[in-house]
Design a protein around this motif. Structure first.
Motif, PDB file in Angstrom:
ATOM      1  N   PHE A  98       0.830  -1.206   0.000  1.00 60.25           N
ATOM      2  CA  PHE A  98       0.000   0.000   0.000  1.00 60.25           C
ATOM      3  C   PHE A  98       0.862   1.252   0.000  1.00 60.25           C
ATOM      4  CE2 PHE A  98      -2.423   3.110   2.752  1.00 60.25           C
ATOM      5  CZ  PHE A  98      -3.221   3.579   1.717  1.00 60.25           C
ATOM      6  N   ALA A  99       1.874   1.284   0.841  1.00 57.62           N
ATOM      7  CA  ALA A  99       2.768   2.444   0.903  1.00 57.62           C
ATOM      8  C   ALA A  99       3.500   2.634  -0.417  1.00 57.62           C
ATOM      9  CB  ALA A  99       3.760   2.280   2.052  1.00 57.62           C
ATOM     10  N   ALA A 100       3.922   1.532  -1.036  1.00 56.01           N
ATOM     11  CA  ALA A 100       4.636   1.630  -2.314  1.00 56.01           C
ATOM     12  C   ALA A 100       3.707   2.123  -3.418  1.00 56.01           C
ATOM     13  CB  ALA A 100       5.228   0.271  -2.686  1.00 56.01           C
ATOM     14  N   PHE A 101       2.449   1.691  -3.395  1.00 52.10           N
ATOM     15  CA  PHE A 101       1.494   2.163  -4.394  1.00 52.10           C
ATOM     16  C   PHE A 101       1.242   3.655  -4.247  1.00 52.10           C
ATOM     17  CE2 PHE A 101       0.254  -1.945  -6.041  1.00 52.10           C
ATOM     18  CZ  PHE A 101      -0.284  -1.626  -7.276  1.00 52.10           C
ATOM     19  N   ARG A 102       1.138   4.127  -3.017  1.00 48.63           N
ATOM     20  CA  ARG A 102       0.946   5.556  -2.804  1.00 48.63           C
ATOM     21  C   ARG A 102       2.153   6.335  -3.326  1.00 48.63           C
ATOM     22  NH1 ARG A 102      -3.806   7.839  -1.720  1.00 48.63           N
ATOM     23  NH2 ARG A 102      -2.858   9.384  -0.351  1.00 48.63           N
ATOM     24  N   ALA A 103       3.335   5.813  -3.098  1.00 44.30           N
ATOM     25  CA  ALA A 103       4.544   6.471  -3.594  1.00 44.30           C
ATOM     26  C   ALA A 103       4.582   6.441  -5.117  1.00 44.30           C
ATOM     27  CB  ALA A 103       5.781   5.786  -3.021  1.00 44.30           C
ATOM     28  N   HIS A 104       4.128   5.331  -5.695  1.00 42.08           N
ATOM     29  CA  HIS A 104       4.113   5.222  -7.158  1.00 42.08           C
ATOM     30  C   HIS A 104       3.135   6.231  -7.759  1.00 42.08           C
ATOM     31  CE1 HIS A 104       4.807   3.142 -10.973  1.00 42.08           C
ATOM     32  NE2 HIS A 104       3.515   3.221 -11.187  1.00 42.08           N
ATOM     33  N   GLN A 105       1.970   6.381  -7.142  1.00 42.44           N
ATOM     34  CA  GLN A 105       0.994   7.348  -7.630  1.00 42.44           C
ATOM     35  C   GLN A 105       1.532   8.772  -7.516  1.00 42.44           C
ATOM     36  OE1 GLN A 105      -2.157   6.130  -5.020  1.00 42.44           O
ATOM     37  NE2 GLN A 105      -3.134   4.835  -6.554  1.00 42.44           N
ATOM     38  N   ASP A 106       2.211   9.064  -6.412  1.00 39.37           N
ATOM     39  CA  ASP A 106       2.782  10.401  -6.224  1.00 39.37           C
ATOM     40  C   ASP A 106       3.882  10.694  -7.242  1.00 39.37           C
ATOM     41  OD1 ASP A 106       1.108  10.802  -4.091  1.00 39.37           O
ATOM     42  OD2 ASP A 106       2.602  10.295  -2.570  1.00 39.37           O
ATOM     43  N   ALA A 107       4.535   9.634  -7.728  1.00 37.52           N
ATOM     44  CA  ALA A 107       5.637   9.815  -8.675  1.00 37.52           C
ATOM     45  C   ALA A 107       5.161  10.059 -10.099  1.00 37.52           C
ATOM     46  CB  ALA A 107       6.554   8.587  -8.655  1.00 37.52           C
ATOM     47  N   GLN A 108       3.860   9.816 -10.351  1.00 37.90           N
ATOM     48  CA  GLN A 108       3.370   9.976 -11.709  1.00 37.90           C
ATOM     49  C   GLN A 108       3.224  11.454 -12.063  1.00 37.90           C
ATOM     50  OE1 GLN A 108       3.091   7.169 -13.679  1.00 37.90           O
ATOM     51  NE2 GLN A 108       4.028   6.427 -11.786  1.00 37.90           N
ATOM     52  N   PRO A 109       3.612  11.853 -13.272  1.00 37.93           N
ATOM     53  CA  PRO A 109       3.445  13.252 -13.684  1.00 37.93           C
ATOM     54  C   PRO A 109       1.983  13.570 -13.934  1.00 37.93           C
ATOM     55  CG  PRO A 109       4.200  11.931 -15.536  1.00 37.93           C
ATOM     56  CD  PRO A 109       4.247  11.028 -14.319  1.00 37.93           C
ATOM     57  N   ILE A 110       1.620  14.847 -13.797  1.00 40.25           N
ATOM     58  CA  ILE A 110       0.245  15.258 -14.069  1.00 40.25           C
ATOM     59  C   ILE A 110      -0.105  14.965 -15.527  1.00 40.25           C
ATOM     60  CG2 ILE A 110      -1.301  17.250 -14.204  1.00 40.25           C
ATOM     61  CD1 ILE A 110       0.188  18.462 -11.870  1.00 40.25           C
ATOM     62  N   VAL A 111       0.825  15.217 -16.430  1.00 43.80           N
ATOM     63  CA  VAL A 111       0.661  14.859 -17.839  1.00 43.80           C
ATOM     64  C   VAL A 111       1.714  13.802 -18.157  1.00 43.80           C
ATOM     65  CG1 VAL A 111       0.731  15.643 -20.224  1.00 43.80           C
ATOM     66  CG2 VAL A 111      -0.199  17.148 -18.448  1.00 43.80           C
ATOM     67  N   ASN A 112       1.262  12.594 -18.431  1.00 45.80           N
ATOM     68  CA  ASN A 112       2.169  11.473 -18.694  1.00 45.80           C
ATOM     69  C   ASN A 112       2.520  11.444 -20.173  1.00 45.80           C
ATOM     70  OD1 ASN A 112       3.611   9.132 -18.839  1.00 45.80           O
ATOM     71  ND2 ASN A 112       2.095   7.853 -17.787  1.00 45.80           N
ATOM     72  N   LEU A 113       3.649  12.049 -20.532  1.00 49.65           N
ATOM     73  CA  LEU A 113       4.043  12.104 -21.940  1.00 49.65           C
ATOM     74  C   LEU A 113       4.273  10.720 -22.521  1.00 49.65           C
ATOM     75  CD1 LEU A 113       6.512  15.126 -21.859  1.00 49.65           C
ATOM     76  CD2 LEU A 113       4.102  15.106 -22.533  1.00 49.65           C
ATOM     77  N   ALA A 114       4.715   9.781 -21.675  1.00 55.25           N
ATOM     78  CA  ALA A 114       4.945   8.422 -22.160  1.00 55.25           C
ATOM     79  C   ALA A 114       3.661   7.754 -22.589  1.00 55.25           C
ATOM     80  CB  ALA A 114       5.626   7.598 -21.064  1.00 55.25           C
ATOM     81  N   ALA A 115       2.531   8.266 -22.083  1.00 60.99           N
ATOM     82  CA  ALA A 115       1.251   7.642 -22.405  1.00 60.99           C
ATOM     83  C   ALA A 115       0.584   8.270 -23.630  1.00 60.99           C
ATOM     84  CB  ALA A 115       0.302   7.749 -21.209  1.00 60.99           C
ATOM     85  N   ILE A 116       0.959   9.513 -23.980  1.00 62.39           N
ATOM     86  CA  ILE A 116       0.217  10.191 -25.034  1.00 62.39           C
ATOM     87  C   ILE A 116       1.037  10.512 -26.278  1.00 62.39           C
ATOM     88  CG2 ILE A 116      -1.381  11.203 -23.377  1.00 62.39           C
ATOM     89  CD1 ILE A 116       0.122  13.825 -23.550  1.00 62.39           C
ATOM     90  N   LEU A 117       2.362  10.536 -26.165  1.00 65.31           N
ATOM     91  CA  LEU A 117       3.167  10.843 -27.342  1.00 65.31           C
ATOM     92  C   LEU A 117       3.332   9.603 -28.224  1.00 65.31           C
ATOM     93  CD1 LEU A 117       5.995  13.139 -25.936  1.00 65.31           C
ATOM     94  CD2 LEU A 117       3.956  13.804 -27.212  1.00 65.31           C
ATOM     95  N   PRO A 118       3.372   9.781 -29.543  1.00 63.38           N
ATOM     96  CA  PRO A 118       3.501   8.643 -30.463  1.00 63.38           C
ATOM     97  C   PRO A 118       4.931   8.118 -30.533  1.00 63.38           C
ATOM     98  CG  PRO A 118       3.434  10.682 -31.705  1.00 63.38           C
ATOM     99  CD  PRO A 118       3.214  11.067 -30.257  1.00 63.38           C
ATOM    100  N   TRP A 119       5.379   7.455 -29.486  1.00 62.52           N
ATOM    101  CA  TRP A 119       6.738   6.917 -29.459  1.00 62.52           C
ATOM    102  C   TRP A 119       6.879   5.789 -30.473  1.00 62.52           C
ATOM    103  CZ3 TRP A 119      10.312   9.324 -26.519  1.00 62.52           C
ATOM    104  CH2 TRP A 119       9.849  10.153 -25.490  1.00 62.52           C
ATOM    105  N   PRO A 120       7.999   5.702 -31.164  1.00 66.50           N
ATOM    106  CA  PRO A 120       8.233   4.556 -32.051  1.00 66.50           C
ATOM    107  C   PRO A 120       8.151   3.250 -31.271  1.00 66.50           C
ATOM    108  CG  PRO A 120       9.901   6.254 -32.374  1.00 66.50           C
ATOM    109  CD  PRO A 120       9.139   6.644 -31.153  1.00 66.50           C
TER     110      PRO A 120
END
Length: 271
Positions: A98-120
């Motif tokens: 649970f603590a690690a998940f909270r830390a993982h969520q806090d580490a996520q950017p507000i805009v996740n470029l890895a999720a929306i940019l057309p990476w090769p």
């Protein structure tokens, strides 16, 4: 989106397609079929009671302002641990996940470029060092839980919870079961999808009730009529009609998942 979440989710059912996805669904679906909710309800009820007791302890000295989002997150995680591994959130490994998940969520950017940019496709999208580290921690802890459950299944001492159901179900087409690594992937998505979304919906529902005390009173009166001895059997859930309506209105106003983007890989015919 799948590539943005890859460090945590691996090849879970959330990110796969085609036959790989179908294989995973054939194993997972039976564990979540309609009748299973009745079986897991006592664990959900116990997690709810524990959440109320934590809030009562916070307010023992009188009225106090409480940030409800962390409390809702705590409650949702407790439900997942109890229904999946028969472990309360106070269990050491459960608390660490649970603590690690909270830390993982806090580490996520507000805009996740890895999720929306057309990476090769041949280029892995960038992930922060903190994101990769928390993902590794979560997966290591989940692997420990999966390993302990596999040993319990082999010894015939495993409880009949969701983890046992999924790990002992063979694909009716191939006869194959999940490997430990595949199970880690699936547990990761159960936590990510089931925890954050449920916690968000619960937090917004409690926020709306705080903003509308008259509806809070209506829910309290309804609950007192159902919880005559402080407990509630599964069959009484249908009596909480006002609670259901409040939660549905919460989902309308603040949907945790407002949309799901999918790309058609081939022509499909609808109806």
């Amino acid at each position: 989106l799948a590539r943005g979440l890859a460090p945590l989710l691996g090849r879970s059912v959330f990110v796969t397609n085609g036959e790989e996805w179908a294989f995973q669904r054939r194993i997972i679906d039976p564990a979540f079929e309609r009748g299973r909710l009745r079986e897991t309800f006592p664990a959900i009820h116990d997690a709810s009671v524990a959440a109320v007791r934590r809030l009562e302890a916070r307010a023992a000295g009188g009225p106090v302002e409480i940030d409800i989002e962390p409390e809702a997150s705590h409650a949702a995680a407790d439900v997942i641990f109890r229904t999946l591994f028969t472990l309360p959130i106070e269990h050491r490994t459960a608390a660490q996940v649970f603590a690690a998940f909270r830390a993982h969520q806090d580490a996520q950017p507000i805009v996740n470029l890895a999720a929306i940019l057309p990476w090769p496709r041949w280029l892995s999208p960038p992930h922060s060092r903190r994101t990769r580290a928390t993902a590794r921690t979560i997966r290591r802890l989940i692997a420990d839980l999966v390993g302990a459950r596999a040993a319990a299944i082999a010894a015939g001492t495993a409880p009949g919870d969701l983890a046992t159901k999924i790990m002992t179900t063979a694909d009716p087409v191939t006869g194959r079961r999940f490997t430990p690594a595949e199970m880690v992937d699936q547990v990761a998505i159960f936590f990510l999808a089931g925890h954050e979304t449920s916690a968000s919906a619960l937090a917004w529902a409690l926020y709306l009730l705080a903003m509308h005390p008259d509806w809070q009173d209506r829910l309290a009166a309804e609950a007192r009529g159902v919880l005559t001895d402080g407990t509630m059997p599964f069959c009484d859930m249908g009596k909480l009609r006002v609670s259901r309506d409040v939660f549905r209105e919460t989902l309308r106003l603040y949907p945790p998942v407002p949309m799901m983007v999918r790309e058609a890989a081939c022509p499909e015919t609808f109806r």
